[in-house]
Write a protein that holds these residues in place. Structure first.
Motif, PDB file in Angstrom:
ATOM      1  N   ARG A 130       9.858  11.318  -3.816  1.00 25.75           N
ATOM      2  CA  ARG A 130       8.401  11.353  -3.934  1.00 25.75           C
ATOM      3  C   ARG A 130       7.946  10.829  -5.292  1.00 25.75           C
ATOM      4  N   ASN A 131       8.635  11.228  -6.358  1.00 24.19           N
ATOM      5  CA  ASN A 131       8.246  10.803  -7.697  1.00 24.19           C
ATOM      6  C   ASN A 131       8.464   9.308  -7.906  1.00 24.19           C
ATOM      7  N   ARG A 132       9.476   8.729  -7.270  1.00 20.80           N
ATOM      8  CA  ARG A 132       9.669   7.278  -7.362  1.00 20.80           C
ATOM      9  C   ARG A 132       8.489   6.540  -6.746  1.00 20.80           C
ATOM     10  N   VAL A 133       8.027   7.042  -5.609  1.00 17.19           N
ATOM     11  CA  VAL A 133       6.859   6.434  -4.954  1.00 17.19           C
ATOM     12  C   VAL A 133       5.634   6.579  -5.855  1.00 17.19           C
ATOM     13  N   TRP A 134       5.449   7.751  -6.412  1.00 23.05           N
ATOM     14  CA  TRP A 134       4.299   7.974  -7.302  1.00 23.05           C
ATOM     15  C   TRP A 134       4.332   7.046  -8.502  1.00 23.05           C
ATOM     16  N   LEU A 135       5.500   6.915  -9.146  1.00 22.62           N
ATOM     17  CA  LEU A 135       5.603   6.041 -10.317  1.00 22.62           C
ATOM     18  C   LEU A 135       5.268   4.599  -9.966  1.00 22.62           C
ATOM     19  N   ALA A 136       5.769   4.137  -8.838  1.00 20.41           N
ATOM     20  CA  ALA A 136       5.467   2.765  -8.416  1.00 20.41           C
ATOM     21  C   ALA A 136       3.966   2.611  -8.150  1.00 20.41           C
ATOM     22  N   ARG A 137       3.376   3.564  -7.444  1.00 23.08           N
ATOM     23  CA  ARG A 137       1.945   3.473  -7.127  1.00 23.08           C
ATOM     24  C   ARG A 137       1.082   3.557  -8.375  1.00 23.08           C
ATOM     25  N   ARG A 138       1.511   4.329  -9.347  1.00 19.98           N
ATOM     26  CA  ARG A 138       0.718   4.534 -10.552  1.00 19.98           C
ATOM     27  C   ARG A 138       0.847   3.394 -11.547  1.00 19.98           C
ATOM     28  N   ASN A 139       2.034   2.795 -11.670  1.00 17.16           N
ATOM     29  CA  ASN A 139       2.290   1.890 -12.786  1.00 17.16           C
ATOM     30  C   ASN A 139       2.524   0.433 -12.435  1.00 17.16           C
ATOM     31  N   LEU A 140       2.882   0.105 -11.209  1.00 16.35           N
ATOM     32  CA  LEU A 140       3.201  -1.280 -10.884  1.00 16.35           C
ATOM     33  C   LEU A 140       2.013  -2.012 -10.273  1.00 16.35           C
ATOM     34  N   ALA A 192       0.127  -3.996  -7.466  1.00 14.42           N
ATOM     35  CA  ALA A 192       0.210  -3.719  -6.030  1.00 14.42           C
ATOM     36  C   ALA A 192       1.229  -4.595  -5.310  1.00 14.42           C
ATOM     37  N   LEU A 193       1.361  -5.849  -5.708  1.00 19.57           N
ATOM     38  CA  LEU A 193       2.292  -6.750  -5.026  1.00 19.57           C
ATOM     39  C   LEU A 193       3.758  -6.362  -5.225  1.00 19.57           C
ATOM     40  N   LEU A 194       4.065  -5.661  -6.292  1.00 22.29           N
ATOM     41  CA  LEU A 194       5.452  -5.301  -6.573  1.00 22.29           C
ATOM     42  C   LEU A 194       5.878  -3.959  -5.990  1.00 22.29           C
ATOM     43  N   ILE A 195       4.927  -3.156  -5.554  1.00 29.30           N
ATOM     44  CA  ILE A 195       5.254  -1.817  -5.057  1.00 29.30           C
ATOM     45  C   ILE A 195       6.214  -1.861  -3.868  1.00 29.30           C
ATOM     46  N   PRO A 196       5.957  -2.681  -2.824  1.00 27.49           N
ATOM     47  CA  PRO A 196       6.896  -2.686  -1.691  1.00 27.49           C
ATOM     48  C   PRO A 196       8.312  -3.122  -2.084  1.00 27.49           C
ATOM     49  N   ALA A 197       8.429  -4.125  -2.938  1.00 23.65           N
ATOM     50  CA  ALA A 197       9.761  -4.587  -3.355  1.00 23.65           C
ATOM     51  C   ALA A 197      10.487  -3.506  -4.143  1.00 23.65           C
ATOM     52  N   ASN A 198       9.762  -2.846  -5.043  1.00 21.02           N
ATOM     53  CA  ASN A 198      10.367  -1.782  -5.842  1.00 21.02           C
ATOM     54  C   ASN A 198      10.846  -0.643  -4.953  1.00 21.02           C
ATOM     55  N   LEU A 199      10.002  -0.203  -4.034  1.00 16.78           N
ATOM     56  CA  LEU A 199      10.373   0.924  -3.171  1.00 16.78           C
ATOM     57  C   LEU A 199      11.480   0.559  -2.193  1.00 16.78           C
ATOM     58  N   ALA A 200      11.481  -0.686  -1.706  1.00 13.55           N
ATOM     59  CA  ALA A 200      12.556  -1.117  -0.807  1.00 13.55           C
ATOM     60  C   ALA A 200      13.893  -1.120  -1.544  1.00 13.55           C
ATOM     61  N   GLY A 204      -1.893  10.606  -9.088  1.00 13.73           N
ATOM     62  CA  GLY A 204      -2.562  10.708 -10.383  1.00 13.73           C
ATOM     63  C   GLY A 204      -3.318   9.421 -10.693  1.00 13.73           C
ATOM     64  N   THR A 205      -3.765   9.307 -11.910  1.00 12.98           N
ATOM     65  CA  THR A 205      -4.574   8.165 -12.317  1.00 12.98           C
ATOM     66  C   THR A 205      -3.741   6.891 -12.330  1.00 12.98           C
ATOM     67  N   ARG A 206      -4.270   5.855 -11.688  1.00 17.17           N
ATOM     68  CA  ARG A 206      -3.582   4.564 -11.645  1.00 17.17           C
ATOM     69  C   ARG A 206      -3.901   3.779 -12.903  1.00 17.17           C
ATOM     70  N   SER A 207      -2.853   3.300 -13.565  1.00 17.04           N
ATOM     71  CA  SER A 207      -3.043   2.429 -14.725  1.00 17.04           C
ATOM     72  C   SER A 207      -1.927   1.394 -14.671  1.00 17.04           C
ATOM     73  N   SER A 208      -2.174   0.386 -13.860  1.00 18.75           N
ATOM     74  CA  SER A 208      -1.179  -0.626 -13.553  1.00 18.75           C
ATOM     75  C   SER A 208      -0.805  -1.464 -14.770  1.00 18.75           C
ATOM     76  N   MET A 209       0.482  -1.775 -14.881  1.00 16.49           N
ATOM     77  CA  MET A 209       0.950  -2.675 -15.938  1.00 16.49           C
ATOM     78  C   MET A 209       0.438  -4.084 -15.647  1.00 16.49           C
ATOM     79  N   SER A 210       0.263  -4.847 -16.693  1.00 18.27           N
ATOM     80  CA  SER A 210      -0.130  -6.234 -16.490  1.00 18.27           C
ATOM     81  C   SER A 210       1.079  -7.041 -16.028  1.00 18.27           C
TER      82      SER A 210
END
Length: 129
Positions: free
Chosen positions: A50-60, A62-70, A102-108
């Motif tokens: 769950r925390n891996r999903v949260w970290l990806a959603r919060r910090n990455l 949007a285009l990289l989230i599926p690749a990271n989670l896969a 939590g609050t989304r603050s995506s990396m550039s």
């Protein structure tokens, strides 16, 4: 150069964004570990996924989230042994998208590129960025 002790990923990303050169010294961290290994409990697997999903959603971005989670799902599937641990991991991966991270603050994109290009260790074998 700043030496960062016990920092998490967000601190490192923020330092990179601000252009600060830093060195992570993980060996300097002091911690008190539980007497039993946390992987003995299925709750550990669920919360980790769950925390891996949260970290990806919060910090990455949007285009990289599926690749990271896969990638993490494949690695976790390869590492986890036992039916109960696999079920708990799958439960955590399902729970992550349904709950608020939590609050989304995506990396550039620039920061993601710098983190991707950066060699994680220097000549001494210590993490540095």
């Amino acid at each position: 150069m700043i030496t960062v002790r016990g920092a998490d990923g967000r601190v490192g990303a923020r330092l990179l964004l601000s252009g600060v050169s830093f060195h992570v010294a993980p060996g300097d961290r002091v911690g008190h570990h539980p007497a039993t290994h946390p992987a003995r409990h299925t709750e550990f697997y669920r919360l980790t996924a769950r925390n891996r999903v949260w970290l990806a959603r919060r910090n990455l971005p949007a285009l990289l989230i599926p690749a990271n989670l896969a990638t993490w799902a494949a690695l976790t599937g390869w590492r986890v042994r036992g039916r109960d641990a696999s079920r708990a991991t799958a439960s955590g991966f399902r729970e992550g998208p349904r709950t608020n991270p939590g609050t989304r603050s995506s990396m550039s994109r620039r920061t993601v590129g710098r983190l991707t290009r950066t060699s994680p260790t220097d000549a001494s074998g210590r993490w540095s960025m």
